[in-house]
Write a protein that holds these residues in place. Structure first.
Motif, PDB file in Angstrom:
ATOM      1  N   LEU A 216       0.774  -1.129  -0.066  1.00 20.85           N
ATOM      2  CA  LEU A 216      -0.006   0.013  -0.100  1.00 20.85           C
ATOM      3  C   LEU A 216       0.821   1.293   0.087  1.00 20.85           C
ATOM      4  O   LEU A 216       1.787   1.351   0.592  1.00 20.85           O
ATOM      5  N   SER A 217       0.760   1.957  -1.014  1.00 23.16           N
ATOM      6  CA  SER A 217       1.627   3.147  -0.847  1.00 23.16           C
ATOM      7  C   SER A 217       0.757   4.539  -1.158  1.00 23.16           C
ATOM      8  O   SER A 217      -0.477   4.883  -1.666  1.00 23.16           O
ATOM      9  N   VAL A 218       0.972   5.503  -0.268  1.00 22.29           N
ATOM     10  CA  VAL A 218       0.278   6.936  -0.410  1.00 22.29           C
ATOM     11  C   VAL A 218       1.057   7.694  -1.529  1.00 22.29           C
ATOM     12  O   VAL A 218       2.151   7.996  -1.629  1.00 22.29           O
ATOM     13  N   ARG A 219      -0.012   8.110  -2.609  1.00 18.72           N
ATOM     14  CA  ARG A 219       0.366   8.640  -3.614  1.00 18.72           C
ATOM     15  C   ARG A 219       0.484  10.341  -3.232  1.00 18.72           C
ATOM     16  O   ARG A 219       1.442  10.954  -3.815  1.00 18.72           O
ATOM     17  N   ARG A 220      -0.585  10.812  -2.532  1.00 16.78           N
ATOM     18  CA  ARG A 220      -0.586  12.193  -2.339  1.00 16.78           C
ATOM     19  C   ARG A 220      -1.370  12.220  -0.884  1.00 16.78           C
ATOM     20  O   ARG A 220      -2.401  11.429  -0.552  1.00 16.78           O
ATOM     21  N   LEU A 221      -1.278  13.241   0.021  1.00 15.14           N
ATOM     22  CA  LEU A 221      -1.822  13.505   0.854  1.00 15.14           C
ATOM     23  C   LEU A 221      -2.127  15.162   0.773  1.00 15.14           C
ATOM     24  O   LEU A 221      -1.392  15.955   0.509  1.00 15.14           O
ATOM     25  N   PHE A 222      -3.461  15.343   0.896  1.00 14.32           N
ATOM     26  CA  PHE A 222      -3.831  16.863   0.782  1.00 14.32           C
ATOM     27  C   PHE A 222      -5.053  17.064   1.538  1.00 14.32           C
ATOM     28  O   PHE A 222      -5.854  16.258   2.116  1.00 14.32           O
ATOM     29  N   LYS A 223      -5.235  18.396   1.581  1.00 13.39           N
ATOM     30  CA  LYS A 223      -6.618  19.001   2.425  1.00 13.39           C
ATOM     31  C   LYS A 223      -7.598  18.771   1.295  1.00 13.39           C
ATOM     32  O   LYS A 223      -7.359  19.104   0.117  1.00 13.39           O
ATOM     33  N   PRO A 224      -8.762  18.327   1.755  1.00 16.51           N
ATOM     34  CA  PRO A 224      -9.782  17.932   1.107  1.00 16.51           C
ATOM     35  C   PRO A 224     -10.413  19.408   0.401  1.00 16.51           C
ATOM     36  O   PRO A 224     -10.433  20.340   0.721  1.00 16.51           O
ATOM     37  N   GLU A 225     -10.387  19.120  -1.107  1.00 15.30           N
ATOM     38  CA  GLU A 225     -11.180  20.447  -1.597  1.00 15.30           C
ATOM     39  C   GLU A 225     -12.764  20.435  -1.163  1.00 15.30           C
ATOM     40  O   GLU A 225     -13.394  19.272  -1.529  1.00 15.30           O
ATOM     41  N   ALA A 226     -13.084  21.414  -0.512  1.00 16.53           N
ATOM     42  CA  ALA A 226     -14.613  21.307  -0.041  1.00 16.53           C
ATOM     43  C   ALA A 226     -15.212  21.317  -1.228  1.00 16.53           C
ATOM     44  O   ALA A 226     -15.390  22.144  -2.235  1.00 16.53           O
ATOM     45  N   THR A 227     -16.351  20.572  -1.261  1.00 23.54           N
ATOM     46  CA  THR A 227     -17.097  20.521  -2.579  1.00 23.54           C
ATOM     47  C   THR A 227     -18.170  21.748  -2.206  1.00 23.54           C
ATOM     48  O   THR A 227     -18.619  22.569  -3.270  1.00 23.54           O
ATOM     49  N   GLY A 228     -18.405  22.236  -1.040  1.00 28.70           N
ATOM     50  CA  GLY A 228     -19.084  23.428  -0.886  1.00 28.70           C
ATOM     51  C   GLY A 228     -18.440  24.092   0.388  1.00 28.70           C
ATOM     52  O   GLY A 228     -17.560  23.535   0.902  1.00 28.70           O
ATOM     53  N   ARG A 229     -18.377  25.313   0.536  1.00 33.15           N
ATOM     54  CA  ARG A 229     -17.874  26.032   1.577  1.00 33.15           C
ATOM     55  C   ARG A 229     -18.950  27.079   2.263  1.00 33.15           C
ATOM     56  O   ARG A 229     -19.678  27.941   1.159  1.00 33.15           O
TER      57      ARG A 229
END
Lengths: 255, 324
Positions: A216-229
């Motif tokens: 298992l490898s992590v390809r990227r770790l990111f803050k979720p792009e909020a679908t709404g805000r």
């Protein structure tokens, strides 16, 4: 009756979390670590069981910044032994912790393992449940209350379902339980009692090998792009209250 | 082959909603892998209900008295046998109370990876990928599985309608592994306590979380709820503290609500909480932390002192009502 509580320190979610330059890992430089909140419940349940029965409680946690404090606090709350797992490196995955425990635990002659039902960093599964699978032990997760019958060496547990439903299950020991909530909120211990525990106890160290963690490898770790805000309302409390009341009134919610 | 195996979930005699969400997810994943979709349906009295799982190409069912109620050890044993015989590329399990007792232990037994808290699963160039919400939903980890694996998918991540397809899947009975010698026994279900207020039927909910601080501050939420003609509900920590009864808890292990107004005061918005309220018609969130995930699902947000704003809003609502 020997109860082993497995805990781990996780990033304090109250703090901001940043991704490091690799884009695949947490920036751990200024990270504040705290004992996983569900492990606090597992510890509380263990101490409650100790108070109700003749039981010994051993707490284990992988080495991490702040682990000494967490383990001394556990001793101050009523644990008998505290063991630091060393050799796992920084931020081991759940799978690595579980594999290390699977080889180390049998020598401790335990009757019951309690862990938090989950932790915020359990990307590759929950430690307790992985451990149960590796050791082939009976297991129940999402547990909110444990009763022990020492004569028959069984635990009767309550497992939570959505909507307030509970299931009662009976498990033969040794077993692994994932605790969602202890019978009462985790107790508070004053700093003076923790200091006292530091004088009276020494932390044990147990050297373990990081177990294999399969593909298992992590390809990227990111803050979720909020679908709404949310649309933010600024101003003092009265100003904000007036705007909110307008919004509710427009929708017929203040009549 | 790229077989995808969905583990159907049952509760009190029927398939749960998340089962159909998993079928929707599994269908997409199977398409991406160029493979087929199977569903493992374990239970008792399931024979007439397997047709509901028509979104799958194949229903693998086990109907036995031992499978009537969920017993982690027993279900795991049967599921492990199914997976060992079929060797699917991916196993999709719900990240729920029952699914969490299967996903990780199954992966450990098979020596394959497990991914918890999945919100998305898909295939790229024959590989299985997943997005997992970690750190209480503050970050998303995108992971690649090198080989077969077990994925625990969070409820509400896929549309159930897309998985609620009636069809005529091939139905095969699972040969049961020996079930004697299991060490876990189901005793009984405990029904939820009767509620004075049914929060699933309220149109207006004032929801409180850890951010309200002390127990005495609950009064402020109750006053606002009274002024608006609604009820107070809470996130998990307050219920665990015994401040409010279990039947007021919103979220994964509590109730799912869909009111006209959900006013979240001092709730940061852990994924387990969002699962129970994200479909409310209007969500207003008040929190001191501008980065709290609750603001990602809220329509309106206020960053500030929760107690001050609750009081000010109560006064404002009372004033307007008095004016008519």
């Amino acid at each position: 009756m020997h109860i082993v509580v497995v805990g781990k320190l996780v990033p304090d979610l109250v703090e901001d979390l940043e991704v490091d330059a690799s884009g695949r890992e947490l920036d751990r430089q200024f990270l504040k670590l705290v004992l996983n909140e569900f492990d606090e419940h597992a510890l509380e349940e263990a101490v409650l069981l100790k108070e109700a029965h003749e039981a010994r409680v051993t707490v284990l946690a992988p080495d991490a910044d702040g682990v000494d404090d967490a383990l001394y606090t556990a001793l101050a709350k009523g644990a008998d032994r505290a063991v630091k797992l060393v050799g796992l490196g920084e931020a081991p995955s759940s799978r690595q912790i579980a594999a290390a425990l699977a080889s180390a635990l049998p020598s401790l002659n335990f009757d019951l393992v309690l862990t938090g039902v989950q932790a915020a960093d359990d990307l590759d599964g929950q430690v307790g449940m992985l451990l149960a699978g590796s050791l082939g032990l009976p297991h129940v997760g999402v547990v909110t209350g444990v009763e022990l019958d020492l004569d028959s060496r069984r635990a009767r547990v309550r497992k939570e379902y959505p909507g307030g439903w509970l299931a009662e299950l009976e498990v033969q020991l040794p077993a692994v339980l994932g605790i969602q909530a202890a019978k009462q909120p985790p107790r508070y211990v004053p700093v003076s009692k923790v200091r006292q525990a530091m004088k009276e106890h020494t932390l044990e160290e147990l050297s373990v090998e990081p177990g294999p963690a399969p593909g298992l490898s992590v390809r990227r770790l990111f803050k979720p792009e909020a679908t709404g805000r949310a649309e933010f309302l600024d101003g003092g409390p009265e100003e904000v209250a007036a705007r909110l009341a307008d919004i509710l009134a427009q929708r017929g919610l203040v009549r | 082959m790229g077989e995808v195996l969905v583990v159907a979930e049952r509760f009190r005699g029927d398939w749960t909603e998340v089962t159909f969400e998993l079928l929707a997810a599994g269908r997409q994943l199977a398409q991406g892998l160029g493979g087929t979709l199977s569903v493992a349906a374990l239970g008792h009295g399931t024979t007439d209900q397997v047709r509901a799982l028509g979104a799958a190409d194949r229903v693998l069912y086990a109907d036995a008295p031992e499978l009537e109620a969920f017993v982690p050890e027993v279900h795991l044993r049967v599921l492990e046998a199914v997976v060992r015989s079929r060797q699917p590329r991916a196993v999709l399990v719900a990240n729920t109370s029952t699914g969490m007792d299967l996903a990780a232990p199954l992966a450990a037994r098979l020596g394959v990876p497990c991914v918890a808290y999945c919100r998305r699963v898909w295939a790229e160039d024959g590989q299985v990928l997943a997005q997992s919400q970690v750190y209480g939903g503050k970050l998303v980890a995108e992971v690649v599985l090198e080989g077969p694996g077990v994925l625990a998918v969070v409820a509400g991540s896929y549309p159930a309608e897309a998985g609620r397809v009636s069809g005529s899947p091939a139905v095969e009975e699972i040969p049961l592994p020996p079930l004697e010698g299991t060490r876990t026994r189901f005793v009984r279900f405990v029904e939820p306590e009767a509620a004075d207020v049914d929060i699933t039927r309220e149109e207006i909910l004032v929801a409180v979380g850890r951010g309200i601080g002390d127990r005495e501050n609950l009064g402020l939420a109750e006053e606002l709820a009274a002024a608006l003609g609604g009820a107070v509900c809470a996130s998990r920590p307050l219920v665990d503290n015994g401040w409010l009864p279990k039947n007021r808890q919103v979220g994964k292990s509590g109730l799912t609500v869909k009111p006209k107004l959900y006013l979240a005061a001092g709730i940061s918005g852990a994924p387990e909480h969002l699962e129970g309220m994200r479909n409310a018609e209007l969500i207003v969130a008040i929190n001191t932390d501008p980065k709290a995930p609750i603001f990602d699902v809220a329509h309106y947000g206020v960053v500030g002192d929760v107690l001050e704003i609750l009081s000010a809003l109560t006064e404002e609502v009372r004033r307007r009502k008095a004016q008519g």
